[in-house]
Design an enzyme around this catalytic site. Structure first.
Site, PDB file in Angstrom:
ATOM      1  CE  LYS A  73      -4.296  -1.310   2.096  1.00 32.10           C
ATOM      2  NZ  LYS A  73      -5.279  -1.238   3.221  1.00 32.10           N
ATOM      3  CG  ASP A 109      -8.471   1.308   3.149  1.00 30.17           C
ATOM      4  OD1 ASP A 109      -9.135   0.482   2.735  1.00 30.17           O
ATOM      5  OD2 ASP A 109      -7.173   1.187   3.170  1.00 30.17           O
ATOM      6  N   GLY A 133      -5.036   2.346  17.919  1.00 28.43           N
ATOM      7  CA  GLY A 133      -4.172   2.255  16.790  1.00 28.43           C
ATOM      8  C   GLY A 133      -3.696   3.419  15.980  1.00 28.43           C
ATOM      9  CB  ALA A 134      -0.882   5.068  15.164  1.00 28.58           C
ATOM     10  CB  THR A 158       4.205   1.910  19.157  1.00 27.15           C
ATOM     11  OG1 THR A 158       4.459   0.669  18.980  1.00 27.15           O
ATOM     12  CG2 THR A 158       5.726   2.676  19.096  1.00 27.15           C
ATOM     13  CG  MET A 205      -8.000 -10.464  12.344  1.00 24.64           C
ATOM     14  SD  MET A 205      -6.811  -9.838  11.223  1.00 24.64           S
ATOM     15  CE  MET A 205      -7.231  -8.090  11.391  1.00 24.64           C
TER      16      MET A 205
HETATM   17  P1  ATR Z   1      -2.880  -1.889   9.311  1.00 27.45           P
HETATM   18  O1  ATR Z   1      -2.470  -1.300   8.066  1.00 27.45           O
HETATM   19  O2  ATR Z   1      -4.032  -2.837   9.280  1.00 27.45           O
HETATM   20  O3  ATR Z   1      -3.509  -0.593  10.353  1.00 27.45           O
HETATM   21  P2  ATR Z   1      -0.401  -1.893  10.752  1.00 27.45           P
HETATM   22  O4  ATR Z   1      -0.093  -0.694   9.982  1.00 27.45           O
HETATM   23  O5  ATR Z   1       0.321  -3.070  11.021  1.00 27.45           O
HETATM   24  O6  ATR Z   1      -1.771  -2.451  10.191  1.00 27.45           O
HETATM   25  O7  ATR Z   1      -1.038  -1.358  12.351  1.00 27.45           O
HETATM   26  C1  ATR Z   1      -1.310  -2.284  13.198  1.00 27.45           C
HETATM   27  C2  ATR Z   1      -1.909  -1.533  14.330  1.00 27.45           C
HETATM   28  O8  ATR Z   1      -2.511  -2.274  15.433  1.00 27.45           O
HETATM   29  C3  ATR Z   1      -0.909  -0.659  15.132  1.00 27.45           C
HETATM   30  O9  ATR Z   1      -1.417   0.519  15.577  1.00 27.45           O
HETATM   31  C4  ATR Z   1      -0.333  -1.597  16.063  1.00 27.45           C
HETATM   32  O10 ATR Z   1       0.308  -0.749  17.508  1.00 27.45           O
HETATM   33  P3  ATR Z   1       2.082  -0.549  17.105  1.00 27.45           P
HETATM   34  O11 ATR Z   1       2.091   0.592  16.600  1.00 27.45           O
HETATM   35  O12 ATR Z   1       2.235  -0.480  18.643  1.00 27.45           O
HETATM   36  O13 ATR Z   1       2.599  -1.805  16.752  1.00 27.45           O
HETATM   37  C5  ATR Z   1      -1.622  -2.324  16.544  1.00 27.45           C
HETATM   38  N1  ATR Z   1      -1.211  -3.611  17.360  1.00 27.45           N
HETATM   39  C6  ATR Z   1      -1.316  -4.779  16.751  1.00 27.45           C
HETATM   40  N2  ATR Z   1      -1.110  -5.464  17.968  1.00 27.45           N
HETATM   41  C7  ATR Z   1      -1.487  -4.922  18.962  1.00 27.45           C
HETATM   42  C8  ATR Z   1      -1.483  -5.220  20.299  1.00 27.45           C
HETATM   43  N3  ATR Z   1      -1.147  -6.543  20.647  1.00 27.45           N
HETATM   44  N4  ATR Z   1      -1.666  -4.491  21.109  1.00 27.45           N
HETATM   45  C9  ATR Z   1      -2.058  -3.161  20.891  1.00 27.45           C
HETATM   46  N5  ATR Z   1      -1.990  -2.808  19.612  1.00 27.45           N
HETATM   47  C10 ATR Z   1      -1.417  -3.447  18.783  1.00 27.45           C
END
Ligand code: ATR
Length: 287
Positions: A73, A109, A133-134, A158, A205
């Site tokens: 992407k 999206d 999330g970010a 993070t 998920m």
């Molecule tokens: P997408 O494109 O689907 O948004 P991504 O860019 O990989 O996927 O982002 C995944 C998000 O899920 C991130 O915000 C991630 O947090 P980090 O930035 O700290 O990695 C969050 N995430 C994934 N697993 C997690 C968990 N176990 N607890 C909290 N946040 C999680």
């Protein structure tokens, strides 16, 4: 099945890795068939190091349009001839039109999420929104809802990713927005007066369906809880939201709406959203 494939059939593809579990072919082929459009939609697995060659092939073979998924992407952007301003802001492309050999990138999206929020009576207009999330999905959604929400709080495991997302939005949109680390404290403080909670993380998920980031006691009956996950259709977060009296919205409508917006960009016709939704639901039931 497409009833008639001939020398005029146009080809649309999803490129990504993996792509084999995608529901997009079900929804787009159902839409093509319903609208009587002589096109097919296929998935093509493209590895990270093969993206440049794939783009050359798409141009030279005249593939009509693309959807783009993980891991391309962001990396596809450097190969495109033009990128619309929304996709540029988000920093990611999920839809490409091949216009006479020029590849133009878009991102549906965020608009898909906004459309499904509105459709599900979770319109963010004038509301405080807490977004978990970010990552890529969070970026797309927050750029789409920021012009309408009264306040946006981005909480992420993070912290630095939350603050850089907030900085990017602040540069372009005048909104009350903050980014913080996702902790029990920040969550309970911010959810106390929130009407709309959006989970964009992968927590909950399939196959880890028993996980959730939100303690059920933090969910109030006046809340709308939107989880962008669609597999399972009811995550633990949504199950607990419903049990708490809140309104629960899952990711199926977002999936359909982002697909419908891609369809509209490619075909320039009103997409048959209900047909697309039925195709996805059939796929989720294993049919
Ligand atoms: P997408 O494109 O689907 O948004 P991504 O860019 O990989 O996927 O982002 C995944 C998000 O899920 C991130 O915000 C991630 O947090 P980090 O930035 O700290 O990695 C969050 N995430 C994934 N697993 C997690 C968990 N176990 N607890 C909290 N946040 C999680």
């Amino acid at each position: 099945m497409i009833s008639r494939i001939n020398s005029e059939t146009r080809l649309y593809v999803l490129i990504g890795d993996p792509v084999e579990h995608s529901f997009s072919p079900l929804m787009h082929n159902a839409a093509f068939q319903f609208c009587g459009i002589n096109s097919v939609y296929l998935t093509l697995q493209v590895k990270s190091d093969g993206l440049g060659d794939a783009i050359k092939g798409i141009k030279s073979m005249g593939i009509s349009g693309l959807n783009v998924t993980i891991p391309h992407k962001v990396s596809i952007m450097k190969y495109l001839d033009e990128i619309d301003s929304n996709a540029k802001n988000i920093g990611a492309v999920n839809t490409v039109i091949n216009k006479d050999g020029r590849l133009i990138g878009y991102n549906t999206d965020g608009a898909g999420a906004l459309a499904s929020l509105k459709r599900g009576k979770g319109d963010p207009a004038g509301k405080k929104v807490v977004l978990l999330g970010a990552g890529g999905a969070a970026r797309a959604i927050s750029f789409s809802i920021a012009p309408f929400a009264s306040r946006l709080v981005v909480l992420n495991r993070t912290r630095s990713k939350a603050t850089s997302l907030v900085k990017a939005i602040k540069k372009r949109i005048n909104i009350d927005i903050v980014g913080e680390e996702l902790t029990i404290n920040t969550l309970s403080r911010e959810l106390a007066d929130t009407e709309l909670l959006i989970n964009t993380t992968s927590v909950g998920m399939f196959p880890k369906i028993d996980e959730t980031l939100v303690d059920r006691h933090l969910i109030k009956p006046n809340m709308v809880v939107f989880d962008i996950i669609y597999n399972p259709p009811e995550t633990r977060l949504l199950r607990e939201a419903t049990a708490s009296g809140a309104k629960a919205l899952n990711g199926i409508n977002m999936l359909v709406n982002q697909g419908a917006l891609s369809f509209k960009l490619w075909i320039n016709l009103e997409p048959p959203i209900d047909v697309m939704l039925r195709a996805i639901n059939r796929g989720l039931r294993g049919g």
